[in-house]
Design an enzyme around this catalytic site. Structure first.
Site, PDB file in Angstrom:
ATOM      1  N   ARG A 224       0.845  -1.206   0.000  1.00  0.00           N
ATOM      2  CA  ARG A 224       0.000   0.000   0.000  1.00  0.00           C
ATOM      3  C   ARG A 224       0.875   1.249   0.000  1.00  0.00           C
ATOM      4  O   ARG A 224       0.625   2.211  -0.736  1.00  0.00           O
ATOM      5  CB  ARG A 224      -0.906   0.004   1.227  1.00  0.00           C
ATOM      6  CG  ARG A 224      -1.904  -1.146   1.211  1.00  0.00           C
ATOM      7  CD  ARG A 224      -2.875  -1.054   2.374  1.00  0.00           C
ATOM      8  NE  ARG A 224      -3.739  -2.215   2.393  1.00  0.00           N
ATOM      9  CZ  ARG A 224      -3.754  -3.155   3.337  1.00  0.00           C
ATOM     10  NH1 ARG A 224      -2.964  -3.037   4.388  1.00  0.00           N
ATOM     11  NH2 ARG A 224      -4.562  -4.194   3.242  1.00  0.00           N
ATOM     12  N   PHE A 240     -11.809  -4.419  -5.472  1.00  0.00           N
ATOM     13  CA  PHE A 240     -11.697  -5.309  -4.304  1.00  0.00           C
ATOM     14  C   PHE A 240     -11.092  -4.507  -3.142  1.00  0.00           C
ATOM     15  O   PHE A 240     -10.093  -4.886  -2.552  1.00  0.00           O
ATOM     16  CB  PHE A 240     -10.822  -6.533  -4.609  1.00  0.00           C
ATOM     17  CG  PHE A 240     -11.204  -7.287  -5.851  1.00  0.00           C
ATOM     18  CD1 PHE A 240     -12.187  -8.270  -5.802  1.00  0.00           C
ATOM     19  CD2 PHE A 240     -10.592  -7.026  -7.073  1.00  0.00           C
ATOM     20  CE1 PHE A 240     -12.533  -8.978  -6.943  1.00  0.00           C
ATOM     21  CE2 PHE A 240     -10.940  -7.726  -8.213  1.00  0.00           C
ATOM     22  CZ  PHE A 240     -11.900  -8.713  -8.156  1.00  0.00           C
ATOM     23  N   ASP A 263     -16.228  -2.865  -4.036  1.00  0.00           N
ATOM     24  CA  ASP A 263     -16.183  -4.181  -3.398  1.00  0.00           C
ATOM     25  C   ASP A 263     -17.598  -4.741  -3.396  1.00  0.00           C
ATOM     26  O   ASP A 263     -18.575  -3.992  -3.480  1.00  0.00           O
ATOM     27  CB  ASP A 263     -15.665  -4.076  -1.960  1.00  0.00           C
ATOM     28  CG  ASP A 263     -15.146  -5.404  -1.428  1.00  0.00           C
ATOM     29  OD1 ASP A 263     -13.910  -5.607  -1.441  1.00  0.00           O
ATOM     30  OD2 ASP A 263     -15.965  -6.246  -1.019  1.00  0.00           O
ATOM     31  N   SER A 264     -17.704  -6.075  -3.288  1.00  0.00           N
ATOM     32  CA  SER A 264     -19.035  -6.681  -3.290  1.00  0.00           C
ATOM     33  C   SER A 264     -19.662  -6.691  -1.894  1.00  0.00           C
ATOM     34  O   SER A 264     -20.846  -6.934  -1.749  1.00  0.00           O
ATOM     35  CB  SER A 264     -18.956  -8.114  -3.833  1.00  0.00           C
ATOM     36  OG  SER A 264     -18.041  -8.861  -3.063  1.00  0.00           O
ATOM     37  N   ALA A 292     -16.885  -7.066  -9.270  1.00  0.00           N
ATOM     38  CA  ALA A 292     -15.714  -6.507  -9.958  1.00  0.00           C
ATOM     39  C   ALA A 292     -15.810  -6.664 -11.470  1.00  0.00           C
ATOM     40  O   ALA A 292     -15.591  -5.707 -12.216  1.00  0.00           O
ATOM     41  CB  ALA A 292     -14.455  -7.185  -9.439  1.00  0.00           C
ATOM     42  N   ASP A 312      -6.973  -6.343  -6.417  1.00  0.00           N
ATOM     43  CA  ASP A 312      -6.541  -7.201  -5.304  1.00  0.00           C
ATOM     44  C   ASP A 312      -7.633  -8.224  -4.989  1.00  0.00           C
ATOM     45  O   ASP A 312      -8.255  -8.183  -3.931  1.00  0.00           O
ATOM     46  CB  ASP A 312      -6.238  -6.330  -4.068  1.00  0.00           C
ATOM     47  CG  ASP A 312      -5.701  -7.142  -2.904  1.00  0.00           C
ATOM     48  OD1 ASP A 312      -5.248  -8.287  -3.112  1.00  0.00           O
ATOM     49  OD2 ASP A 312      -5.735  -6.629  -1.765  1.00  0.00           O
ATOM     50  N   CYS A 352      -3.252 -13.569  -4.543  1.00  0.00           N
ATOM     51  CA  CYS A 352      -2.906 -14.235  -3.284  1.00  0.00           C
ATOM     52  C   CYS A 352      -3.143 -15.736  -3.395  1.00  0.00           C
ATOM     53  O   CYS A 352      -3.244 -16.429  -2.393  1.00  0.00           O
ATOM     54  CB  CYS A 352      -3.681 -13.623  -2.120  1.00  0.00           C
ATOM     55  SG  CYS A 352      -5.457 -13.729  -2.313  1.00  0.00           S
TER      56      CYS A 352
HETATM   57  N1  SAH Z   1      -7.541  -4.712  -1.131  1.00  0.00           N
HETATM   58  C1  SAH Z   1      -8.072  -5.056   0.163  1.00  0.00           C
HETATM   59  C2  SAH Z   1      -8.213  -6.530   0.377  1.00  0.00           C
HETATM   60  C3  SAH Z   1      -9.046  -7.260  -0.647  1.00  0.00           C
HETATM   61  S1  SAH Z   1      -9.627  -8.794  -0.114  1.00  0.00           S
HETATM   62  C4  SAH Z   1      -7.230  -4.420   1.253  1.00  0.00           C
HETATM   63  O1  SAH Z   1      -6.200  -3.805   0.935  1.00  0.00           O
HETATM   64  O2  SAH Z   1      -7.570  -4.544   2.424  1.00  0.00           O
HETATM   65  C5  SAH Z   1     -10.706  -9.236  -1.395  1.00  0.00           C
HETATM   66  C6  SAH Z   1     -12.002  -8.459  -1.433  1.00  0.00           C
HETATM   67  O3  SAH Z   1     -12.703  -8.854  -2.594  1.00  0.00           O
HETATM   68  C7  SAH Z   1     -12.969  -8.709  -0.281  1.00  0.00           C
HETATM   69  O4  SAH Z   1     -13.238  -7.490   0.336  1.00  0.00           O
HETATM   70  C8  SAH Z   1     -14.247  -9.254  -0.948  1.00  0.00           C
HETATM   71  O5  SAH Z   1     -15.431  -8.735  -0.366  1.00  0.00           O
HETATM   72  C9  SAH Z   1     -14.095  -8.763  -2.351  1.00  0.00           C
HETATM   73  N2  SAH Z   1     -14.767  -9.526  -3.406  1.00  0.00           N
HETATM   74  C10 SAH Z   1     -14.845 -10.865  -3.539  1.00  0.00           C
HETATM   75  N3  SAH Z   1     -15.450 -11.178  -4.706  1.00  0.00           N
HETATM   76  C11 SAH Z   1     -15.756 -10.014  -5.315  1.00  0.00           C
HETATM   77  C12 SAH Z   1     -16.377  -9.673  -6.555  1.00  0.00           C
HETATM   78  N4  SAH Z   1     -16.786 -10.607  -7.402  1.00  0.00           N
HETATM   79  N5  SAH Z   1     -16.511  -8.380  -6.872  1.00  0.00           N
HETATM   80  C13 SAH Z   1     -16.080  -7.418  -6.014  1.00  0.00           C
HETATM   81  N6  SAH Z   1     -15.485  -7.684  -4.844  1.00  0.00           N
HETATM   82  C14 SAH Z   1     -15.313  -8.960  -4.497  1.00  0.00           C
END
Ligand code: SAH
Length: 408
Positions: A224, A240, A263-264, A292, A312, A352
């Site tokens: 970050r 995300f 985010d979802s 997303a 992410d 990840c």
């Molecule tokens: N970038 C964040 C961590 C991301 S974790 C940070 O720095 O803290 C992954 C995220 O993806 C989660 O918050 C989850 O809610 C979201 N997610 C999972 N599937 C998704 C989708 N299809 N569309 C949007 N978000 C999604």
């Protein structure tokens, strides 16, 4: 001092023994801690679930000491390669000390938020502990280690005097390990909701009780800050975004002009908005709920453009069988992102999925760039923060990839 299992020796009962098939011993002599069922020729001495066992080669040579779980595909997890070192309180205590010493070195005594124990990387396969100020969040992914939880909770209380220890489970562990642990308070008092951690000088509210995984993704801490360096005056799309880790760093540390987080999860977004407010960047940052893929498609159809796109996504490959599908997912996401980037825009793309190697990920990016007829320069190849160390004996612990790229 108490020991959990009888010692080997002339006067005590020998430990049950797990004997490997021929030519299966090399990974375990090399200190990989997971003995899968398929590598085992036979088991002698009738070990009960969670019992300590000795691992021997087909030829009978001592390899290591581990814990037995007949219900898990990881039949034995190994913890000591010293024949004379039983898996007892003293060993667990020493492992915790080593883990705590690393984090003190990294963050000083007041380590507000960090991963305190990272399973195999800290010689404690199946135990992950995150520290949130005065509270600890413990996740068990090994039934046999979890059977020793009282010892661990005592040791943690002795060493760190946390106000509370909360325990959580990971999806699928119940089935994989035959482990029944409910999300609950293990010792002390319940963590406040939210509690607050500091990262890179920013404040983040975290709900460890209801939040995802362990509440906050500490593994991205350095990424970050690194990404923020490229974002002065930029318009940023943070896909995300969860509780706003990258978004808020982009706005506050990076001085980005405008950040749009997607985010979802509504509850994650609620926290993200509160975090933006907490850090005084609400006017630069907005958060919206959406899938997303669909959001990216819509933005492409609208001809939207950004100076930077951050991707992410959650773990997309959970098994080898799922790798191809995951690769297609990464391709689509990154391909869509490229269409949103201005010339010389910044793509920050993460994976990840430990099963997807760095090289696999690079190849996906190469395909994406070719398909979009753009050149892609990797500026930084980054991984997980140092409180998530990688064990060279268990490369599965190297899971996070974060590439900072310029798309010409
Ligand atoms: N970038 C964040 C961590 C991301 S974790 C940070 O720095 O803290 C992954 C995220 O993806 C989660 O918050 C989850 O809610 C979201 N997610 C999972 N599937 C998704 C989708 N299809 N569309 C949007 N978000 C999604």
């Amino acid at each position: 001092m108490t020991t959990d299992a009888p010692q080997t020796g002339e006067t005590t009962v020998p430990l049950p023994t797990v004997i490997l098939k021929k030519r299966k011993a090399l990974p375990f002599f090399s200190r990989h801690p997971w003995v899968f069922a398929g590598a085992i020729a036979r088991v002698e001495g009738d070990p009960q679930p969670t019992d300590e066992v000795v691992l021997r080669s087909h030829e009978g040579q001592f390899i290591a000491r581990g814990l037995y779980n007949p219900e898990s595909n990881i039949r034995v997890r190994l913890y000591s390669w010293d024949e004379n070192q039983p898996l007892d309180r003293a060993l667990w205590s020493a492992r915790l000390d080593d883990a705590i010493a690393l984090r003190r070195k990294l963050f000083g005594k007041s380590a507000a938020g960090c991963r305190l124990v990272f399973s195999e990387s800290d010689g404690l396969s199946g135990l992950t502990i995150d520290r949130y100020g005065d509270f600890l969040l413990v996740q068990w992914t090994s039934r046999a280690l979890a059977a020793r939880q009282q010892v661990f909770y005592e040791l943690l209380n002795e060493k760190l005097s946390p106000r509370g220890i909360w325990q959580r489970t990971e999806k699928g562990v119940g089935d994989a390990e035959g482990l029944e642990i409910a999300d609950s308070l293990a010792t002390g008092s319940e963590p406040p909701r939210p509690l607050f951690v500091e990262e890179n000088g920013l404040q983040f509210g975290v709900d460890v009780v209801e939040g995802q995984k362990t509440g906050f993704y500490f593994d991205q801490r350095d990424n970050r800050a690194a990404v923020a360096r490229y974002l002065k005056g930029a318009s940023v799309l943070d896909m995300f975004c969860y509780t706003g880790g990258f978004s808020i760093a982009a706005a506050k540390l990076g001085d980005a002009r405008r950040v749009r987080g997607v985010d979802s999860s509504e509850s994650a977004l609620d926290m993200a908005r509160r975090n933006a407010e907490l850090n005084g960047v609400s006017s630069q940052v907005s958060f919206e709920q959406g899938d997303a893929f669909r959001t990216l498609e819509t933005l492409v159809a609208e001809n939207a453009r950004f100076d930077a796109v951050i991707l992410d996504p959650p773990k997309m490959a959970r098994s080898r069988g799922g790798l191809e599908r995951a690769a297609r997912g990464y391709f689509s996401l990154n391909r869509l992102a490229l269409d949103l980037l201005e010339p010389n825009g910044l793509l920050v793309t993460c994976s990840c999925s430990g099963l997807l190697s760095r090289e696999d990920f690079e190849q996906i990016l190469a395909k994406v760039a070719l398909d979009a007829n753009r050149s892609l320069q990797v500026l930084e190849v980054r991984g997980q923060a140092a409180d998530h160390p990688v064990s060279v004996h268990c490369l599965e612990t190297s899971y996070l990839k974060c590439f900072i790229c310029r798309v010409v």
